[in-house]
Design a protein around this motif. Structure first.
Motif, PDB file in Angstrom:
ATOM      1  N   UNK A 181       0.777  -1.092  -0.220  1.00 27.34           N
ATOM      2  CA  UNK A 181       0.129   0.070   0.067  1.00 27.34           C
ATOM      3  C   UNK A 181       0.815   1.413   0.230  1.00 27.34           C
ATOM      4  N   UNK A 182       0.311   2.293  -0.783  1.00 26.23           N
ATOM      5  CA  UNK A 182       1.185   3.699  -0.670  1.00 26.23           C
ATOM      6  C   UNK A 182       0.866   4.272   0.694  1.00 26.23           C
ATOM      7  N   UNK A 183       1.587   5.383   0.834  1.00 27.16           N
ATOM      8  CA  UNK A 183       1.287   6.221   2.015  1.00 27.16           C
ATOM      9  C   UNK A 183      -0.168   6.547   2.000  1.00 27.16           C
ATOM     10  N   UNK A 184      -0.601   7.320   0.898  1.00 28.26           N
ATOM     11  CA  UNK A 184      -1.999   7.873   0.840  1.00 28.26           C
ATOM     12  C   UNK A 184      -2.979   6.647   1.108  1.00 28.26           C
ATOM     13  N   UNK A 199       6.016  10.395   7.971  1.00 26.70           N
ATOM     14  CA  UNK A 199       6.442   9.484   7.082  1.00 26.70           C
ATOM     15  C   UNK A 199       7.802   9.352   7.174  1.00 26.70           C
ATOM     16  N   UNK A 200       8.357   8.151   7.382  1.00 29.53           N
ATOM     17  CA  UNK A 200       9.776   7.519   7.582  1.00 29.53           C
ATOM     18  C   UNK A 200      10.240   7.629   6.131  1.00 29.53           C
ATOM     19  N   UNK A 201      11.174   8.223   5.659  1.00 32.71           N
ATOM     20  CA  UNK A 201      11.660   8.094   4.210  1.00 32.71           C
ATOM     21  C   UNK A 201      12.043   6.812   3.966  1.00 32.71           C
ATOM     22  N   UNK A 202      11.737   6.300   2.811  1.00 27.83           N
ATOM     23  CA  UNK A 202      12.369   5.058   2.192  1.00 27.83           C
ATOM     24  C   UNK A 202      12.864   5.200   0.932  1.00 27.83           C
ATOM     25  N   UNK A 203      13.705   4.020   0.330  1.00 23.45           N
ATOM     26  CA  UNK A 203      14.489   4.596  -0.876  1.00 23.45           C
ATOM     27  C   UNK A 203      13.610   4.481  -1.849  1.00 23.45           C
ATOM     28  N   UNK A 204      13.767   5.437  -2.894  1.00 22.85           N
ATOM     29  CA  UNK A 204      12.784   5.558  -4.099  1.00 22.85           C
ATOM     30  C   UNK A 204      13.740   5.179  -5.427  1.00 22.85           C
ATOM     31  N   UNK A 205      12.618   4.775  -6.274  1.00 18.60           N
ATOM     32  CA  UNK A 205      13.223   4.374  -7.469  1.00 18.60           C
ATOM     33  C   UNK A 205      12.468   5.478  -8.553  1.00 18.60           C
ATOM     34  N   UNK A 212       8.691   6.561  -7.648  1.00 19.45           N
ATOM     35  CA  UNK A 212       7.907   6.016  -6.710  1.00 19.45           C
ATOM     36  C   UNK A 212       8.756   5.034  -5.515  1.00 19.45           C
ATOM     37  N   UNK A 213       7.959   4.426  -4.625  1.00 17.38           N
ATOM     38  CA  UNK A 213       8.653   3.682  -3.321  1.00 17.38           C
ATOM     39  C   UNK A 213       8.149   2.507  -3.414  1.00 17.38           C
ATOM     40  N   UNK A 214       9.157   1.482  -3.263  1.00 19.90           N
ATOM     41  CA  UNK A 214       8.728   0.009  -3.186  1.00 19.90           C
ATOM     42  C   UNK A 214       8.273  -0.191  -1.506  1.00 19.90           C
ATOM     43  N   UNK A 215       8.431   0.341  -0.843  1.00 18.26           N
ATOM     44  CA  UNK A 215       8.287   0.111   0.644  1.00 18.26           C
ATOM     45  C   UNK A 215       7.732   1.607   1.324  1.00 18.26           C
ATOM     46  N   UNK A 216       6.565   1.621   2.009  1.00 24.45           N
ATOM     47  CA  UNK A 216       6.272   2.778   2.788  1.00 24.45           C
ATOM     48  C   UNK A 216       6.449   2.550   4.128  1.00 24.45           C
ATOM     49  N   UNK A 217       6.716   3.573   4.799  1.00 26.00           N
ATOM     50  CA  UNK A 217       6.789   3.582   6.305  1.00 26.00           C
ATOM     51  C   UNK A 217       6.065   4.728   7.087  1.00 26.00           C
ATOM     52  N   UNK A 218       5.271   4.729   7.575  1.00 25.15           N
ATOM     53  CA  UNK A 218       4.322   5.504   8.434  1.00 25.15           C
ATOM     54  C   UNK A 218       4.093   5.521   9.987  1.00 25.15           C
ATOM     55  N   UNK A 219       4.396   6.591  10.715  1.00 28.16           N
ATOM     56  CA  UNK A 219       4.181   6.574  12.097  1.00 28.16           C
ATOM     57  C   UNK A 219       2.670   7.034  12.180  1.00 28.16           C
ATOM     58  N   UNK A 220       1.849   6.641  12.813  1.00 22.76           N
ATOM     59  CA  UNK A 220       0.416   7.045  12.995  1.00 22.76           C
ATOM     60  C   UNK A 220       0.404   7.183  14.726  1.00 22.76           C
ATOM     61  N   UNK A 221      -0.551   8.194  14.918  1.00 21.44           N
ATOM     62  CA  UNK A 221      -0.995   8.333  16.387  1.00 21.44           C
ATOM     63  C   UNK A 221      -2.487   8.151  16.524  1.00 21.44           C
TER      64      UNK A 221
END
Length: 227
Positions: A181-184, A199-205, A212-221
């Motif tokens: 899933x994407x960040x959005x 949003x924790x930055x991840x490697x983009x291609x 785009x990014x193959x991996x998304x990483x989000x911190x939610x509260x």
């Protein structure tokens, strides 16, 4: 308004990765390999995915070594072992695969880290986990696996979100890493229960002129449930 209701989300194609049988079999093999040659097995999404999250936690002003952390779908336990090495002491990993829990316990014992692992199926109506108990919940690939479940993936995703919301303390954090899933999309899925903190930055291609990014990483509260 581009927001999607949960009922409007296009589900992912079903996959064996969404079945308990697959993970039981996978961890049965990894457990056998560990017992025979000490190999702890694969780290889902690679070690960099763990390093990114731990670096963010170490630099955060709301997380410290006393923070209670639950790792949902803990697998071989690598994430919590890395936190233990950084001095964190209140750590619990849960997985619905008994083989995964046995593997994680064996590795932690060998490395002499005091990390607790339990077999538990996270549920919104109770399960073995108490309400509002954890400061931080970590998920790396578990929401993805639930999203691939061949039976009622939509219902299982919603139950999962509600269950995470239930066990996290008020204003507690959910740190989720996904490759499906994407960040959005994740922000849309979780918006009734969590707000985006970071949003924790991840490697983009780059492909075809688009980044785009193959991996998304989000911190939610955690937020109070919207009615």
């Amino acid at each position: 308004n581009n927001k999607q209701n949960m009922s409007d989300v296009e589900e992912l194609p079903p996959s064996k990765l969404g079945t308990k049988e697959y993970w039981d079999s996978a961890y049965e093999l990894e457990l056998a390999n560990y017992k025979s040659d000490g190999n702890i097995g694969d780290i889902w999404f690679g070690e960099e995915s763990i390093d990114r999250v731990i670096q963010w936690m170490m630099e955060s002003d709301v997380v410290n070594q006393q923070t209670s952390v639950i790792d949902v779908g803990s697998g071989n336990g690598a994430f919590l072992l890395c936190l233990a090495a950084e001095g964190f002491v209140n750590l619990l990993g849960i997985d619905y695969s008994e083989n995964a829990v046995e593997l994680a316990r064996a590795i932690a014992q060998e490395k002499k880290f005091n990390v607790r692992y339990e077999v538990d199926l996270l549920s919104e109506d109770g399960g073995g986990l108490r309400d509002s108990e954890y400061d931080v919940c970590h998920d790396k690939g578990t929401y993805d696996a639930i999203s691939l479940c061949p039976e009622d993936s939509h219902g299982k995703r919603l139950s999962y979100i509600k269950a995470i919301h239930r066990i996290i303390k008020e204003n507690g954090l959910l740190i989720i890493t996904s490759c499906n899933w994407t960040n959005d999309e994740l922000m849309d899925h979780f918006e009734d229960y969590f707000s985006k903190e970071y949003i924790i930055p991840t490697p983009t291609f780059k492909f075809g002129g688009k980044v785009g990014s193959q991996i998304t990483c989000i911190v939610f509260k955690k937020i109070s449930r919207k009615m």
